[in-house]
Enzyme design. Sequence first.
Site, short mmCIF file in Angstrom:
data_model
loop_
_atom_site.label_atom_id
_atom_site.label_comp_id
_atom_site.label_asym_id
_atom_site.label_seq_id
_atom_site.Cartn_x
_atom_site.Cartn_y
_atom_site.Cartn_z
CD GLU A 1 -2.83 -0.62 2.65
OE1 GLU A 1 -3.84 -1.29 2.80
OE2 GLU A 1 -2.39 0.16 3.53
CG HIS B 1 1.18 -1.40 15.57
ND1 HIS B 1 0.82 -0.34 14.77
CD2 HIS B 1 2.35 -1.85 15.10
CE1 HIS B 1 1.75 -0.17 13.85
NE2 HIS B 1 2.69 -1.07 14.03
NE ARG C 1 -10.96 -7.31 18.32
CZ ARG C 1 -10.01 -7.02 17.45
NH1 ARG C 1 -9.70 -7.86 16.48
NH2 ARG C 1 -9.35 -5.87 17.52
C1 MV4 Z 1 -0.70 2.17 7.51
C2 MV4 Z 1 -0.01 3.34 7.87
C3 MV4 Z 1 0.35 4.20 6.85
N1 MV4 Z 1 0.05 3.90 5.57
N2 MV4 Z 1 -0.97 1.92 6.21
C4 MV4 Z 1 -0.92 0.25 11.89
C5 MV4 Z 1 -1.95 -0.69 12.42
C6 MV4 Z 1 -2.51 -1.36 11.24
N3 MV4 Z 1 -3.88 -1.72 11.41
C7 MV4 Z 1 -2.31 -0.38 10.14
N4 MV4 Z 1 -1.31 0.55 10.56
C8 MV4 Z 1 -0.85 1.50 9.72
N5 MV4 Z 1 -1.11 1.30 8.40
C9 MV4 Z 1 -0.60 2.77 5.29
N6 MV4 Z 1 -0.86 2.49 4.00
C10 MV4 Z 1 0.27 3.58 9.19
C11 MV4 Z 1 -0.14 2.65 10.13
C12 MV4 Z 1 0.24 2.97 11.47
C13 MV4 Z 1 -0.70 3.30 12.41
C14 MV4 Z 1 -2.06 3.30 12.11
C15 MV4 Z 1 -2.99 3.60 13.06
C16 MV4 Z 1 -2.56 3.95 14.33
C17 MV4 Z 1 -1.23 3.95 14.66
C18 MV4 Z 1 -0.29 3.62 13.71
C19 MV4 Z 1 1.04 3.64 14.06
C20 MV4 Z 1 1.96 3.32 13.10
C21 MV4 Z 1 1.56 2.97 11.82
#
Ligand code: MV4
Length: 500
Positions: free
Chosen positions: A203, A238, A295
């Site tokens: 992504e 996370h 959930r």
């Molecule tokens: C991402 C992102 C930036 N760009 N995807 C972290 C948890 C997982 N469910 C998805 N996550 C992320 N995906 C893209 N394409 C950044 C994160 C992310 C993040 C997202 C939500 C809350 C905290 C975070 C901490 C680091 C990275």
Amino acid sequence: MTSPFKKVLIANRGEIAVRVIRACRELGIATVTVYSEADRESLHVLMADRAVAIGPPGPAESYLAIDRVVAAARATGAEAVHPGYGFLAENATFAEACAAAGLVFIGPPASAIRAMGDKVAARRTARRLGVPVVPGTETPVTDDAEAARVAASVGYPVMIKAAMGGGGKGMRLVRTAAELAGALRAARSEAGGAFGDSSVYIERYVEEPRHIEIQVLADAHGTVLHLGERECSIQRRHQKLVEECPSPFVSAEMRGQMGEAACRLAAAVGYVNAGTVEFLVDRQGAFHFLEMNTRLQVEHPVTEMVTGRDLVKEQLRIAAGEKLAFGQDEVTWRGWAIECRINAEDPLEGFVPSPGRIAGLRVPGGPWVRDDSGVYAGATVPRFYDTLMAKLIVWGPDRDAAVARMRRALGEYRITGVRSTIPVLERIMADGDFAAGRLHTGFMERLLGAGIAGGPARRRIALVAAALAAYEQAERRAPAPPSAAPSAWKQSGRAWTGPR
Ligand code: MV4
């Protein structure tokens, strides 16, 4: 009013098992819990009408052992099984095993769990429905050349994610084309080890995103509705620390759009019961589908406090085949709720788990303060499970009132015997950016990088460096004995309870 069930088995432990017991009791449903040897005296065991020992402390031989959980439900005459969150909650095989044993699984159909468990397939479904997704692959990437093509076309930086993963496990940020092949190899092997499937997808990386999720409820009669959003951007590695409802960024119009998208997605996979659709929101305020959690979530209470709906009771009624008793137009949002996670971790030691016996405990109370706890004074926090001891939830008429109330409540909280996240939660609540609603996923890094005291960050870093250098010099002259008591520095840090 008739009860949805006569007896329910709760296949979980800790605060969520207690939460489900409470809903059952109010509905006149008898409760059975299971427990491992490490949980013999845990609160969920003391509170349930019956408890069945299912094995040793290791989760694989107790809370994750499908045959043992199903056997306990059969032996005790339970009609239905609530999985809580974690453990078997998103295990489609478990949902099927319950059905095969004549038990109602209080959660979505196995087919919906599978449809959302495969993150690449879920992305395809979202795209087909016109729900915005982050630009990236529609099928798992297999070879390096294909990965390079995809990454170049969506543009660097990119993220590599595990197709069967979720929650941030096995993610890799790739800034340049040169790093791609190595990151791909590492991500594949990590995904294979963690999820038994090494498929990964790519992504475009969204800088400083916010994590906003939508609560949905769907019944078995075709009604799908949403209860609005939760803001979950305050995380560390996370692990969420603070959640709130509503989100300071979400207007009524955006809530309607995100909610509609979430409902469309849930309906498309035949979703029934409570679920959560996660979105990333970029700096421009555009939202993108991330994944769906099939959930009940840890942070569900903030939605309950603002909508006045009991999500666990709704889950029980839906599982019993009842129709939702209200429509989307009857869902309203009143005031503001904040949740803080009270973990047995030491924030002064990099959040290492701090299991052990809780010597003393005094929980906050008073108006609009809710304590969803799985512990009591004298209880032991086992080292085998996650560190969440309790959730502190407050409600206020607006965000400022909720923040003030949370600061007041955290100030009343006393836990001795184990370390807790309370000091860092107090710092979050006292933070100017938090008060102003300037939240994003880099918030905790900034806060923790800023050190213990107040003042400009660079000066504090210099101060810490100087103190460390002096300490190391002293250490070389007179090494500390291995079992030395915590230094005065640490003791003062631990005693620190935030501005009053
Ligand atoms: C991402 C992102 C930036 N760009 N995807 C972290 C948890 C997982 N469910 C998805 N996550 C992320 N995906 C893209 N394409 C950044 C994160 C992310 C993040 C997202 C939500 C809350 C905290 C975070 C901490 C680091 C990275």
